[in-house]
Design a protein around this motif. Structure first.
Motif, short mmCIF file in Angstrom:
data_model
loop_
_atom_site.label_atom_id
_atom_site.label_comp_id
_atom_site.label_asym_id
_atom_site.label_seq_id
_atom_site.Cartn_x
_atom_site.Cartn_y
_atom_site.Cartn_z
N GLY A 81 36.79 53.27 -49.16
CA GLY A 81 35.55 52.82 -49.81
C GLY A 81 34.96 51.64 -49.07
O GLY A 81 33.74 51.54 -48.88
N LEU A 82 35.83 50.76 -48.57
CA LEU A 82 35.36 49.58 -47.86
C LEU A 82 34.73 49.95 -46.51
O LEU A 82 33.71 49.38 -46.11
CB LEU A 82 36.53 48.62 -47.64
CG LEU A 82 36.12 47.33 -46.97
CD1 LEU A 82 36.18 46.18 -47.98
CD2 LEU A 82 36.98 47.02 -45.77
N VAL A 83 35.34 50.92 -45.84
CA VAL A 83 34.79 51.38 -44.56
C VAL A 83 33.38 51.94 -44.78
O VAL A 83 32.45 51.64 -44.03
CB VAL A 83 35.73 52.44 -43.94
CG1 VAL A 83 35.04 53.20 -42.83
CG2 VAL A 83 37.02 51.77 -43.43
N LEU A 84 33.23 52.70 -45.85
CA LEU A 84 31.91 53.23 -46.18
C LEU A 84 30.95 52.09 -46.51
O LEU A 84 29.80 52.06 -46.06
CB LEU A 84 32.04 54.19 -47.37
CG LEU A 84 30.74 54.77 -47.92
CD1 LEU A 84 30.02 55.62 -46.86
CD2 LEU A 84 31.00 55.60 -49.17
N SER A 85 31.45 51.11 -47.27
CA SER A 85 30.56 50.01 -47.68
C SER A 85 30.14 49.16 -46.48
O SER A 85 29.09 48.54 -46.50
CB SER A 85 31.22 49.15 -48.76
OG SER A 85 32.16 48.26 -48.20
N GLU A 86 30.97 49.13 -45.45
CA GLU A 86 30.55 48.42 -44.25
C GLU A 86 29.29 49.06 -43.67
O GLU A 86 28.32 48.37 -43.32
CB GLU A 86 31.65 48.42 -43.17
CG GLU A 86 31.19 47.64 -41.93
CD GLU A 86 31.99 47.91 -40.67
OE1 GLU A 86 33.20 48.17 -40.74
OE2 GLU A 86 31.36 47.86 -39.58
N MET A 87 29.30 50.37 -43.59
CA MET A 87 28.14 51.06 -43.01
C MET A 87 26.90 50.90 -43.89
O MET A 87 25.79 50.71 -43.40
CB MET A 87 28.47 52.53 -42.77
CG MET A 87 29.61 52.72 -41.76
SD MET A 87 29.86 54.44 -41.23
CE MET A 87 30.76 55.12 -42.61
N ILE A 88 27.12 50.95 -45.19
CA ILE A 88 26.00 50.76 -46.12
C ILE A 88 25.42 49.35 -45.97
O ILE A 88 24.21 49.16 -45.81
CB ILE A 88 26.46 51.01 -47.58
CG1 ILE A 88 26.81 52.49 -47.77
CG2 ILE A 88 25.38 50.57 -48.57
CD1 ILE A 88 27.46 52.81 -49.11
N GLY A 89 26.30 48.36 -46.00
CA GLY A 89 25.84 46.98 -45.93
C GLY A 89 25.19 46.64 -44.60
O GLY A 89 24.25 45.83 -44.55
N SER A 90 25.66 47.25 -43.53
CA SER A 90 25.07 46.98 -42.22
C SER A 90 23.69 47.59 -42.09
O SER A 90 22.81 47.03 -41.42
CB SER A 90 25.95 47.55 -41.11
OG SER A 90 27.24 46.99 -41.14
N SER A 91 23.50 48.73 -42.73
CA SER A 91 22.21 49.40 -42.57
C SER A 91 21.18 48.88 -43.57
O SER A 91 19.99 48.88 -43.27
CB SER A 91 22.37 50.92 -42.72
OG SER A 91 22.99 51.23 -43.95
#
Lengths: 594, 594
Positions: A109-119
């Protein structure tokens, strides 16, 4: 705006090699998180973030949220993106299958949230807050509450909030004024006003479930008299509108597409969750996750900034290299030839990749704390998490803000112009050292509660790991110099801590005086350890002929840079810690300004 | 917005005691700058800035400038404030009496500009740019040009600009594309497009006089082929509109009430000023003043931020002191009791007051360089100015940005909300490390051109002063420890410089690799020297029973804080300087991101 491309290669380097997520998941029996599943989350998550969220980032900042008579409208495209996110099954990736989630480990979930937060940091606040509310209900709700709320929240049909802050208190929740009066039907009537409520009102979901801290009429004073309540915008049974309304939204420096609401509770119907007067404890159980998530913002904005800055530094032609022209066919050399531009870029790269390693390392501990069958292993993970969480939150946001400022600086005057998107990243990032507990509060939590509060035990849990690592690699042919440096700092860390501990026994203000610098000092050492772990893998790949030698070379060069140019900052932080409290406390408050 | 109050006490402490402006003026024969006149400038200037400019600061930020078909309208009240400023005689305070100015020394102009910049940075850009244009015409214009332009500019009837940057070049002016073609009547036809032109178009004055860098048809390549032209918006003789127009204004992170214009020159009539192909030299003669002025922005925004933060820290109640309640009758203690809040406030105070001392010290050198009858004294002042100017610009803006960020942090979540005005100061300040030569360029100027370029002579000019100071005060009863520390750093400074110089002979990239950290390292030592000068005066006042003992106590405590908590940052900067260029240059550009 720099177009975001998920840094899948770096993410995979950590996942596949440095931290072996696959072995980690297998060891925890998290069989759903198969290598194929991990690959799918990375690939498809990247596409969604690159193609759907990233294009809405700058327009969301420009448009902001709209408030009209209690109704909040999110920027163009936000609602549709959320629908797409929900439809794609992303919302429940790490949620409990009992309520419709996919049940994947927190770290994924955190790996996914990294991509969300970066974009798109602002957009990511909406699902982010919902996940926080879900965790609270999951951990502390009754079965009936879970049945009613978790299924809809997991499905993304409803969203959630966390309502803590009031106008007169943020850090000091013991003095909140919102009251909850018991009603005949077992519910409570909540009255009061909350501020800074992210996603408090918006147009993305059918219903909004507020988790609200309030005081019962007979509650003890202070933090021991706070209870937690579920207050839905629409009552689940009747569908009636509840007595909660959005009074206004804030006009902020950044994360402008995230609706930050004043919420007025006017006898709103609420339901106690967890035990009465234990509301703050309920919050604390989610703190590790939420604080790691906030720390991630430093990485996310930093990564986006780095992508923009590297591209610009390769494209922008300005001046000649001091060692002679590097692009003689052009009017000038690309600015990446200049050492000072490289100083900024490498600082960005070293912090981003180091912070990513810190986040993934910590996320594995979250998994272990949740999923391990071995109670000792769970406890060990819990202890490390308790220690690392305030560092993740504060160190990653301090350095992330520095990174976004470097990214802007690389652009020169163009960095100050909104069109390029670099200044938005600074503005968006600037909230991260403040919210979810200011970095000053994180530092007190680390030094006071965690390190000194455990008589150094929580620190030793980590220094032991570093010590073993250094012992095992003391003779490493290429990296022994850095290993020796890390080992030396690791010892000094314990000594410095003992010194502060002694001083604090005489004067508790010594803790506050040392705290922020102590946290930063600790963060630099931890990143040194993680950079060496990455460098070891990179060197091994070069030695074995596995992996991409260019990529490995970049890792080794950045590690070298980190040890030579960033790790020495520990000296300054140590000196500040050793300076003691007197030079802070001697001046009477009324003499600060005359 | 924090209401700005001119810090007259601190300004007077420097003017009357530390730097003895009165003796300085008398020595230069600047008899108009009498103590009464200085007092009047301070008192009346403060009133104007507090009552007229400060109230327009936040509204100007919110409203911004308007662009409509080439016409730029400044925010409500800006035009009227400018008229009031002109009517009050402020515009010509430091201008040549031959053209209607008051002829007061530059240092007094700078003191006034501090109050203007602190109360309203954006507004201050309009007169600021005009003063730049006036200096250029004064230094390089023909008598006829002076007669035509200086009188109207001094009177504030017309305003001025500096047009250097183009879309493809800012730092690298050698590659500008704007062309100037000689005309039969002796004028030139200018064609090209300039960007980032502050005050390039607005509604505050009858006419705008652009100073424009352009290339003659036969100009040599690079910086030796640049000429400077006067291009008025309206031709002075005919009153006709010239061929220059504003294409758009930029949307920026901050200083939003300052119109940043794209100016299109379409065969505009211009007049060569100074010699052909010597345009960049003309610019350089004004550089010291302009760069000091930009450095001031760090102080100005920092001062405004400090004023807001101190007030808030005394008002905001949150948590109890770790050493027991300090305001037991209130719900919580004011946050100024917390050591970490004091760390931020004292950092702000130490940088602001130190930077103010640096600015005033440097401004006195400007006076001496202009006004001294003694050529040796003039040369000495010029040399010190050459050395100090890049440090003023970069160190004061780097630390000023840090200060505004601390001020925001003191406010917690409220700091992120526009209403409080603290985040505006961060946004406004963020341009200062970029424009007027990025801080990276300042650092190269300092280390490459000034220090190494003079074989260390310009550095020794300053270290000699520090050395004498330390020798004279080595036995000071209260301050000898700090004097010894300063003396040690002063020696180390020379050694570090020699080391970089040796390395640079082998590899010119060593200069760029070391430059920014070398500049910051230098800045910290210089501020240490200035803090001790202030502390000496404060201690003497306490010993003599002169002055306000509370104020002197604040000075001594802040000096102590500076030496214990900020000066140790030299260690980190030194380590970065010593790290050398290889760790910056080894990674091929294409491997920065994969």
């Amino acid at each position: 705006m720099p177009d975001y491309k998920a840094p899948l290669r770096d993410m995979r380097f950590l996942i596949d090699h440095v931290f072996d997520f696959h072995g980690h998941y297998a060891g925890l029996g998290a069989t759903d998180a198969s290598p194929d599943m991990v690959g799918a989350i990375l690939e498809e998550g990247a596409k969604f973030c690159e193609n759907v969220l990233s294009p809405l980032n700058r327009s969301g900042d420009e448009e902001g949220c709209h408030f009209d008579n209690g109704v909040v409208t999110t920027p163009k495209g936000f609602k549709e993106a959320f629908a797409q996110y929900v439809e794609g099954g992303w919302h429940g990736v790490a949620a409990d299958p009992a309520y419709g989630g996919q049940g994947l480990p927190s770290s994924l979930g955190l790996v996914l949230s990294e991509m969300i937060g970066s974009s798109n940091t602002s957009w990511g606040m909406y699902p982010g807050l919902t996940h926080g509310a879900m965790s609270a209900i999951h951990a502390h709700g009754s079965q009936a509450q879970k049945d009613t709320y978790l299924t809809k929240l997991t499905a993304g049909q409803w969203t959630g909030t966390m309502c803590l802050t009031e106008a007169h208190c943020g850090t000091d929740l013991g003095i909140i004024k919102t009251r909850a009066v018991p009603q005949a039907n077992g519910s409570y009537a909540l009255t009061g006003s909350k501020i800074f409520i992210s996603a408090g009102e918006h147009d993305m979901s059918e219903n909004i479930i507020h988790l609200v801290l309030a005081k019962l009429p007979d509650a003890p004073a202070g933090t021991k008299g706070i209870s937690l309540f579920i207050v839905p915008k629409f009552l689940p049974e009747s569908g009636e509108r509840n007595g909660v309304s959005c009074g206004s939204i804030e006009h902020k420096m950044g994360i402008k597409a995230s609706a930050t609401c004043v919420l007025n509770f006017d006898g709103a119907e609420g339901y106690l969750i967890g035990e009465a007067n234990k509301g703050l404890n309920c919050m604390f159980t989610m703190m590790n996750h939420a604080r790691l998530g906030t720390g991630m913002q430093g990485l996310c904005n930093g990564e986006a900034s780095f992508q923009g800055a590297v591209k610009y530094a390769n494209d922008r032609l300005q001046m000649r290299s001091l060692t002679g022209p590097k692009a003689p066919d052009k009017a000038a050399d690309p600015i990446i030839v200049h050492p000072d531009v490289r100083r900024m870029l490498l600082t960005m790269k070293a912090f981003n990749e180091g912070n990513r390693a810190l986040a993934y390392f910590t996320a594995q501990l979250l998994d272990t704390a949740h999923l391990s069958a071995d109670p000792d292993q769970r406890q060990e993970a819990e202890d490390l998490l308790a220690f690392l969480t305030p560092i993740c939150k504060a160190f990653m946001t301090e350095t992330g803000l520095e990174v976004t400022n470097h990214g802007m600086q690389v652009f020169g005057g163009h960095g100050f112009i909104r069109e390029w998107g670099m200044e938005q990243l600074v503005r968006d990032c600037r909230i991260a050292p403040i919210y979810e507990g200011t970095n000053g509060i994180q530092a007190l939590d680390l030094l006071g509660r965690k390190v000194l509060g455990s008589q150094g035990k929580l620190l030793r849990g980590f220094t032991k790991i570093v010590h073993k690592f250094c012992a095992a690699n003391a003779e490493h042919p290429q990296l022994k110099v850095q290993v020796a440096k890390l080992n030396q700092l690791n010892q000094q860390w314990g000594e410095l801590t003992a010194k502060v501990g002694m001083a604090a026994m005489k004067n508790p203000d010594e803790v506050g005086a040392a705290a922020l610098d102590y946290l930063m000092y600790s963060g630099y050492i931890i990143l040194g350890y993680l950079w060496l772990r990455m460098a070891l893998v990179a060197q091994a790949q070069i030695d074995n002929g596995s992996g991409d030698p260019d990529y490995a070379r970049g890792k080794l060069a950045t590690c070298e840079f980190y040890f030579k140019r960033l790790l020495p900052r520990t000296a300054t932080h140590r000196a500040a810690v050793e300076a003691g409290s007197e030079c802070l406390m001697s001046l009477p408050a009324e003499l600060f300004a005359l």
